[in-house]
Design a protein around this motif. Structure first.
Motif, PDB file in Angstrom:
ATOM      1  N   UNK A   8       0.835  -1.202   0.000  1.00  0.00           N
ATOM      2  CA  UNK A   8       0.000   0.000   0.000  1.00  0.00           C
ATOM      3  C   UNK A   8       0.872   1.257   0.000  1.00  0.00           C
ATOM      4  N   UNK A   9       0.376   2.283  -0.632  1.00  0.00           N
ATOM      5  CA  UNK A   9       1.054   3.576  -0.660  1.00  0.00           C
ATOM      6  C   UNK A   9       1.168   4.117   0.762  1.00  0.00           C
ATOM      7  N   UNK A  10       2.277   4.786   1.061  1.00  0.00           N
ATOM      8  CA  UNK A  10       2.380   5.498   2.336  1.00  0.00           C
ATOM      9  C   UNK A  10       2.604   6.977   2.023  1.00  0.00           C
ATOM     10  N   UNK A  11       2.475   7.856   3.026  1.00  0.00           N
ATOM     11  CA  UNK A  11       2.569   9.298   2.753  1.00  0.00           C
ATOM     12  C   UNK A  11       3.851   9.724   2.031  1.00  0.00           C
ATOM     13  N   UNK A  12       4.937   9.033   2.262  1.00  0.00           N
ATOM     14  CA  UNK A  12       6.190   9.389   1.594  1.00  0.00           C
ATOM     15  C   UNK A  12       6.165   9.089   0.090  1.00  0.00           C
ATOM     16  N   UNK A  13       5.171   8.331  -0.359  1.00  0.00           N
ATOM     17  CA  UNK A  13       5.071   7.951  -1.776  1.00  0.00           C
ATOM     18  C   UNK A  13       4.348   8.977  -2.637  1.00  0.00           C
ATOM     19  N   UNK A  14       3.779  10.009  -2.034  1.00  0.00           N
ATOM     20  CA  UNK A  14       2.976  10.971  -2.802  1.00  0.00           C
ATOM     21  C   UNK A  14       3.759  11.539  -3.992  1.00  0.00           C
ATOM     22  N   UNK A  15       4.951  12.042  -3.768  1.00  0.00           N
ATOM     23  CA  UNK A  15       5.760  12.594  -4.857  1.00  0.00           C
ATOM     24  C   UNK A  15       6.123  11.566  -5.902  1.00  0.00           C
ATOM     25  N   UNK A  16       6.671  10.396  -5.499  1.00  0.00           N
ATOM     26  CA  UNK A  16       6.982   9.370  -6.495  1.00  0.00           C
ATOM     27  C   UNK A  16       5.760   8.893  -7.289  1.00  0.00           C
ATOM     28  N   UNK A  17       4.612   8.777  -6.636  1.00  0.00           N
ATOM     29  CA  UNK A  17       3.401   8.364  -7.350  1.00  0.00           C
ATOM     30  C   UNK A  17       3.009   9.431  -8.368  1.00  0.00           C
ATOM     31  N   UNK A  53      -4.618   1.698  -2.237  1.00  0.00           N
ATOM     32  CA  UNK A  53      -3.756   2.501  -3.103  1.00  0.00           C
ATOM     33  C   UNK A  53      -2.418   1.763  -3.141  1.00  0.00           C
ATOM     34  N   UNK A  54      -2.171   1.010  -4.194  1.00  0.00           N
ATOM     35  CA  UNK A  54      -1.018   0.110  -4.260  1.00  0.00           C
ATOM     36  C   UNK A  54       0.112   0.668  -5.113  1.00  0.00           C
ATOM     37  N   UNK A  55       1.324   0.492  -4.601  1.00  0.00           N
ATOM     38  CA  UNK A  55       2.507   0.843  -5.377  1.00  0.00           C
ATOM     39  C   UNK A  55       3.310  -0.407  -5.686  1.00  0.00           C
ATOM     40  N   UNK A  56       4.013  -0.340  -6.804  1.00  0.00           N
ATOM     41  CA  UNK A  56       4.995  -1.353  -7.175  1.00  0.00           C
ATOM     42  C   UNK A  56       6.350  -0.666  -7.050  1.00  0.00           C
ATOM     43  N   UNK A  57       7.212  -1.268  -6.274  1.00  0.00           N
ATOM     44  CA  UNK A  57       8.537  -0.697  -6.022  1.00  0.00           C
ATOM     45  C   UNK A  57       9.586  -1.671  -6.568  1.00  0.00           C
ATOM     46  N   UNK A  58      10.498  -1.139  -7.357  1.00  0.00           N
ATOM     47  CA  UNK A  58      11.543  -1.962  -7.957  1.00  0.00           C
ATOM     48  C   UNK A  58      12.878  -1.276  -7.704  1.00  0.00           C
ATOM     49  N   UNK A  59      13.781  -1.964  -7.039  1.00  0.00           N
ATOM     50  CA  UNK A  59      15.086  -1.377  -6.733  1.00  0.00           C
ATOM     51  C   UNK A  59      14.963  -0.120  -5.878  1.00  0.00           C
TER      52      UNK A  59
END
Length: 181
Positions: A8-17, A53-59
């Motif tokens: 799940x997305x966390x608040x720190x992911x807003x910019x990267x998303x 709200x899902x993110x995919x994180x790679x590296x």
């Protein structure tokens, strides 16, 4: 070996998303794609469900995103909850390697775990068919996008119990941020 991490997305992911959405939906005639604005506005609404709200994180980099938000299905019996899938985005440099499929499936799995029953989407039938989506009009669902035919799709998620009610039928009502898309 680098692996794909789905969470799940966390608040720190807003910019990267925002960056993933902007890159995936970039158009020369638009400074900020409407999909970026949609997610920003949904985050502050009652439709927002943080676990979906899902993110995919790679590296260590956010490279994919799939969002499920609350919609309502109005019928003669009242209003029933459902979910809308979208936007779905993958950073251009990581497209066509399965990250989009993985992040969408993670979002759908999370929705199933939460006991959700119905997801609607407007998108490519060829792409969303792999998850089990089919024509929403054939499931008794209407929306502002019903006239588009095949791209207006729905998926019935597996019930949490064997005595679960059938999925709702009727008019799918989207929260206000969707009216800008």
């Amino acid at each position: 070996m680098t692996t794909l991490r789905l969470r799940p997305e966390d608040p720190a992911d807003t910019g990267p998303v925002r960056r993933v959405l902007a890159a995936a939906f970039a158009r020369p005639d638009v400074t900020t794609p409407p999909e970026v604005v949609l997610v920003d506005e949904l985050r502050g609404s009652d439709a927002w469900i943080p676990e979906l709200a899902m993110v995919a994180e790679y590296g260590g980099e956010v490279v994919g995103y799939a969002l499920l938000t609350r919609v309502r299905v109005k019928s003669e019996q009242g209003a029933a909850p459902a979910l809308a899938l979208g936007p779905v985005a993958v950073a251009p440099h990581r497209q066509r390697v399965g990250h989009g499929t993985a992040v969408v499936q993670a979002a759908l799995d999370a929705a199933t775990e939460l006991g959700e029953r119905l997801v609607v989407v407007l998108g490519s039938p060829a792409y969303y068919r792999r998850f089990g989506f089919g024509r929403a009009d054939r499931m008794g669902l209407t929306s502002p996008w019903s006239g588009l035919g095949e791209p207006w799709q729905a998926l019935v998620l597996p019930p949490a119990t064997s005595d679960a009610a059938p999925p709702p039928r009727g008019e799918v009502v989207f929260p206000p941020p969707w009216s800008k898309v």
